[in-house]
Design an enzyme around this catalytic site. Structure first.
Site, PDB file in Angstrom:
ATOM      1  N   ARG A 104       0.877  -1.064  -0.155  1.00  0.00           N
ATOM      2  CA  ARG A 104      -0.020   0.046  -0.043  1.00  0.00           C
ATOM      3  C   ARG A 104       0.938   1.313  -0.003  1.00  0.00           C
ATOM      4  O   ARG A 104       1.700   1.358   0.596  1.00  0.00           O
ATOM      5  CB  ARG A 104      -0.826   0.067   1.420  1.00  0.00           C
ATOM      6  CG  ARG A 104      -2.106  -0.770   0.988  1.00  0.00           C
ATOM      7  CD  ARG A 104      -3.055  -0.450  -0.046  1.00  0.00           C
ATOM      8  NE  ARG A 104      -4.236  -1.391   0.014  1.00  0.00           N
ATOM      9  CZ  ARG A 104      -4.347  -2.473  -0.892  1.00  0.00           C
ATOM     10  NH1 ARG A 104      -3.350  -2.567  -1.892  1.00  0.00           N
ATOM     11  NH2 ARG A 104      -5.516  -3.054  -0.968  1.00  0.00           N
ATOM     12  N   HIS A 163      -0.981   0.291  -9.652  1.00  0.00           N
ATOM     13  CA  HIS A 163      -1.791  -0.393  -8.780  1.00  0.00           C
ATOM     14  C   HIS A 163      -2.401  -1.553  -9.627  1.00  0.00           C
ATOM     15  O   HIS A 163      -3.437  -1.615  -9.447  1.00  0.00           O
ATOM     16  CB  HIS A 163      -2.655   0.229  -8.104  1.00  0.00           C
ATOM     17  CG  HIS A 163      -3.123  -0.414  -6.730  1.00  0.00           C
ATOM     18  ND1 HIS A 163      -3.381   0.132  -5.555  1.00  0.00           N
ATOM     19  CD2 HIS A 163      -3.194  -1.640  -6.463  1.00  0.00           C
ATOM     20  CE1 HIS A 163      -4.036  -0.797  -4.659  1.00  0.00           C
ATOM     21  NE2 HIS A 163      -3.928  -1.987  -5.176  1.00  0.00           N
ATOM     22  N   GLU A 194      -2.290   7.978  -3.773  1.00  0.00           N
ATOM     23  CA  GLU A 194      -3.328   7.246  -4.695  1.00  0.00           C
ATOM     24  C   GLU A 194      -4.688   7.588  -4.172  1.00  0.00           C
ATOM     25  O   GLU A 194      -4.978   7.659  -3.107  1.00  0.00           O
ATOM     26  CB  GLU A 194      -2.842   5.577  -4.399  1.00  0.00           C
ATOM     27  CG  GLU A 194      -3.298   5.073  -5.527  1.00  0.00           C
ATOM     28  CD  GLU A 194      -2.873   3.428  -5.153  1.00  0.00           C
ATOM     29  OE1 GLU A 194      -1.796   3.164  -5.276  1.00  0.00           O
ATOM     30  OE2 GLU A 194      -3.928   2.664  -5.488  1.00  0.00           O
TER      31      GLU A 194
HETATM   32  N1  NAD Z   1      -0.587  -4.114  -5.485  1.00  0.00           N
HETATM   33  C1  NAD Z   1      -1.560  -4.899  -5.580  1.00  0.00           C
HETATM   34  O1  NAD Z   1      -2.370  -5.034  -6.564  1.00  0.00           O
HETATM   35  C2  NAD Z   1      -2.083  -5.691  -4.386  1.00  0.00           C
HETATM   36  C3  NAD Z   1      -2.712  -7.050  -4.370  1.00  0.00           C
HETATM   37  C4  NAD Z   1      -2.852  -7.811  -3.287  1.00  0.00           C
HETATM   38  C5  NAD Z   1      -2.591  -7.192  -2.113  1.00  0.00           C
HETATM   39  N2  NAD Z   1      -1.755  -6.151  -1.911  1.00  0.00           N
HETATM   40  C6  NAD Z   1      -1.555  -5.516  -0.432  1.00  0.00           C
HETATM   41  O2  NAD Z   1      -0.908  -6.569   0.271  1.00  0.00           O
HETATM   42  C7  NAD Z   1      -1.349  -6.865   1.341  1.00  0.00           C
HETATM   43  C8  NAD Z   1      -1.097  -8.016   1.994  1.00  0.00           C
HETATM   44  O3  NAD Z   1      -1.896  -9.077   1.455  1.00  0.00           O
HETATM   45  P1  NAD Z   1      -1.544 -10.429   2.154  1.00  0.00           P
HETATM   46  O4  NAD Z   1      -2.745 -11.346   1.403  1.00  0.00           O
HETATM   47  O5  NAD Z   1      -0.253 -10.917   1.819  1.00  0.00           O
HETATM   48  O6  NAD Z   1      -2.154 -10.410   3.542  1.00  0.00           O
HETATM   49  P2  NAD Z   1      -1.967 -11.246   4.681  1.00  0.00           P
HETATM   50  O7  NAD Z   1      -2.685 -10.909   5.920  1.00  0.00           O
HETATM   51  O8  NAD Z   1      -2.033 -12.916   4.234  1.00  0.00           O
HETATM   52  O9  NAD Z   1      -0.399 -11.047   5.217  1.00  0.00           O
HETATM   53  C9  NAD Z   1       0.108 -10.020   5.850  1.00  0.00           C
HETATM   54  C10 NAD Z   1       1.170 -10.217   6.772  1.00  0.00           C
HETATM   55  O10 NAD Z   1       1.621  -8.932   7.239  1.00  0.00           O
HETATM   56  C11 NAD Z   1       1.852  -9.170   8.529  1.00  0.00           C
HETATM   57  N3  NAD Z   1       1.969  -7.913   9.288  1.00  0.00           N
HETATM   58  C12 NAD Z   1       0.987  -6.924   9.385  1.00  0.00           C
HETATM   59  N4  NAD Z   1       1.272  -5.769   9.697  1.00  0.00           N
HETATM   60  C13 NAD Z   1       2.881  -5.957  10.045  1.00  0.00           C
HETATM   61  C14 NAD Z   1       3.797  -5.048  10.536  1.00  0.00           C
HETATM   62  N5  NAD Z   1       3.482  -3.763  11.020  1.00  0.00           N
HETATM   63  N6  NAD Z   1       4.956  -5.252  10.626  1.00  0.00           N
HETATM   64  C15 NAD Z   1       5.280  -6.769  10.203  1.00  0.00           C
HETATM   65  N7  NAD Z   1       4.291  -7.647   9.710  1.00  0.00           N
HETATM   66  C16 NAD Z   1       3.229  -7.180   9.714  1.00  0.00           C
HETATM   67  C17 NAD Z   1       0.625 -10.139   9.195  1.00  0.00           C
HETATM   68  O11 NAD Z   1       0.816 -10.466  10.251  1.00  0.00           O
HETATM   69  C18 NAD Z   1       0.570 -10.911   7.982  1.00  0.00           C
HETATM   70  O12 NAD Z   1       1.432 -12.034   8.246  1.00  0.00           O
HETATM   71  C19 NAD Z   1      -2.806  -6.391   1.405  1.00  0.00           C
HETATM   72  O13 NAD Z   1      -3.332  -6.018   2.568  1.00  0.00           O
HETATM   73  C20 NAD Z   1      -2.910  -5.358   0.051  1.00  0.00           C
HETATM   74  O14 NAD Z   1      -2.714  -4.188   1.027  1.00  0.00           O
HETATM   75  C21 NAD Z   1      -1.569  -5.429  -2.910  1.00  0.00           C
HETATM   76  O1  3PG Z   2      -5.778  -5.609  -2.210  1.00  0.00           O
HETATM   77  C1  3PG Z   2      -5.750  -5.879  -3.391  1.00  0.00           C
HETATM   78  O2  3PG Z   2      -6.054  -7.014  -3.821  1.00  0.00           O
HETATM   79  C2  3PG Z   2      -5.238  -5.060  -4.674  1.00  0.00           C
HETATM   80  O3  3PG Z   2      -4.269  -4.095  -3.957  1.00  0.00           O
HETATM   81  C3  3PG Z   2      -6.208  -4.612  -5.573  1.00  0.00           C
HETATM   82  O4  3PG Z   2      -6.918  -3.536  -5.016  1.00  0.00           O
HETATM   83  P1  3PG Z   2      -8.010  -2.839  -5.704  1.00  0.00           P
HETATM   84  O5  3PG Z   2      -9.226  -3.821  -5.876  1.00  0.00           O
HETATM   85  O6  3PG Z   2      -8.511  -1.769  -4.816  1.00  0.00           O
HETATM   86  O7  3PG Z   2      -7.279  -2.432  -6.913  1.00  0.00           O
END
Ligand code: NAD
Ligand code: 3PG
Length: 312
Positions: free
Chosen positions: A227, A287, A256
């Protein structure tokens, strides 16, 4: 059950839900305030992140039983209020974790090999071989913060690169065959690359700031597919300028919004953002790390299956 879809998704979602007898309605354009007027009619809601599903909205959704978030991040939904109101929320990280793993790897390889600037230069007739000498992943230490779906997917992609993968996570006992768990301080001592994979929380907003950056023993590369608000852009720009950060691959930005016609509309972007995008050692994407052709299908399928399993 009546389900309202607030964003366009892969047709497999509506098809699967219809097959199980759900009635589907789509409204991809109305504002939050407009949807609040009719949301009482629905048992289920499917959202991406067009507008926040906050307390005001949830209190109007008197018959809502579930929300399906087509994506991983859930910070756009007031989960506490939803839980108090007995509304179950589903996300679909299984659908886009591979995409994020591959995009993170793409950012790393593009940064290390200067592919974005090399491409631009060659198109402009420049043939600068020495300036475009890259560096290799082999032998480097890649430090991940957050070792859930996304962090693990990236670590898996790094297998075979002969690099060391370490991670820091608030939870303990997450070590697997692809990466070793370390403290944040150990990560900051060892890492050549930092890749962020944390959700947006009070703890992660502004996490990558001046003090955090200066605690790294070596100059490092930053990849952010998590994020945008995790990184203070002003401090990133300063670190890029003084070479504490050697390059950055950013799929997400601090400034964003859920939708732009142009990043420059109304000239609201702060000066540090303008400086960031003028830097050659920065790669940006809008993104899309988790939004591939394949993940669009997988996200829809995962959410449909979760809803059908629990409410079908
Ligand atoms: N750019 C994109 O298109 C995209 C796509 C998918 C996810 N994401 C982002 O990735 C994030 C993570 O997704 P995920 O499915 O892996 O989540 P998840 O919950 O499976 O894993 C996140 C991990 O981060 C750890 N965590 C939380 N806060 C922390 C901190 N302050 N320090 C260290 N570790 C910490 C948690 O304990 C967890 O293990 C989502 O929340 C989203 O914001 C972005
Ligand atoms: O959290 C996610 O899966 C991705 O960041 C996509 O987010 P959006 O649906 O806001 O594009």
């Amino acid at each position: 059950m009546k389900v309202l879809h607030l964003d366009e998704n892969h047709p497999i979602l509506i098809q699967k839900l219809s097959d199980f007898g759900f009635q589907n309605e789509c409204d991809f354009n109305s504002s939050k305030e407009e949807v609040e007027k009719t949301v009482e009619q629905y048992d289920g809601l499917i959202v991406r992140s067009r507008f926040p599903i906050d307390q005001t909205f949830l209190k109007k959704a008197k018959n809502l039983k579930f929300i399906g978030r087509i994506g991983a991040g859930l910070e756009n939904i007031d989960l506490e209020t939803a839980s108090k109101l007995g509304i179950v929320c589903y996300n679909a990280p299984e659908g886009n974790r591979n995409a994020v793993g591959e995009h993170s790897l793409g950012m790393l390889l593009a940064l290390f090999n200067k592919l974005h600037t090399a491409d631009h230069e060659v198109r402009n007739g420049l043939w600068q071989r020495e300036e475009n000498r890259g560096i290799e992943v082999d032998g480097k230490t890649i430090g991940l913060i957050g070792y859930g779906n996304m962090g693990k997917a990236f670590a898996k992609k790094l297998k075979g690169f002969d690099c060391k993968v370490i991670f820091h996570d608030l939870k303990s006992g997450l070590q697997d065959e692809n990466a070793s768990q370390v403290t944040l301080e150990e990560l900051q001592q060892q890492a050549d690359v930092l890749s962020l994979h944390t959700p947006q929380t009070d703890l992660t907003i502004g996490m990558v700031n001046e003090d955090f950056i200066n605690a790294f023993a070596k100059a490092f590369y930053l990849i952010n597919t998590a994020r945008g608000k995790a990184v203070i852009t002003r401090d990133l720009v300063t670190a890029l300028r003084n070479k504490k950060i050697l390059g950055a691959g950013l799929d997400v930005l601090e400034f964003e919004k859920s939708s732009f016609t142009s990043l420059f509309e109304n000239d609201t972007m702060p000066q540090e953002f303008k400086e960031l995008i003028s830097m050659k050692n920065v790669i940006l994407s809008p993104h899309v790390a988790g939004w591939t052709i394949e993940s669009k299908y997988k996200l829809a399928e995962v959410i449909a299956d979760k809803i059908i399993k629990n409410h079908g």
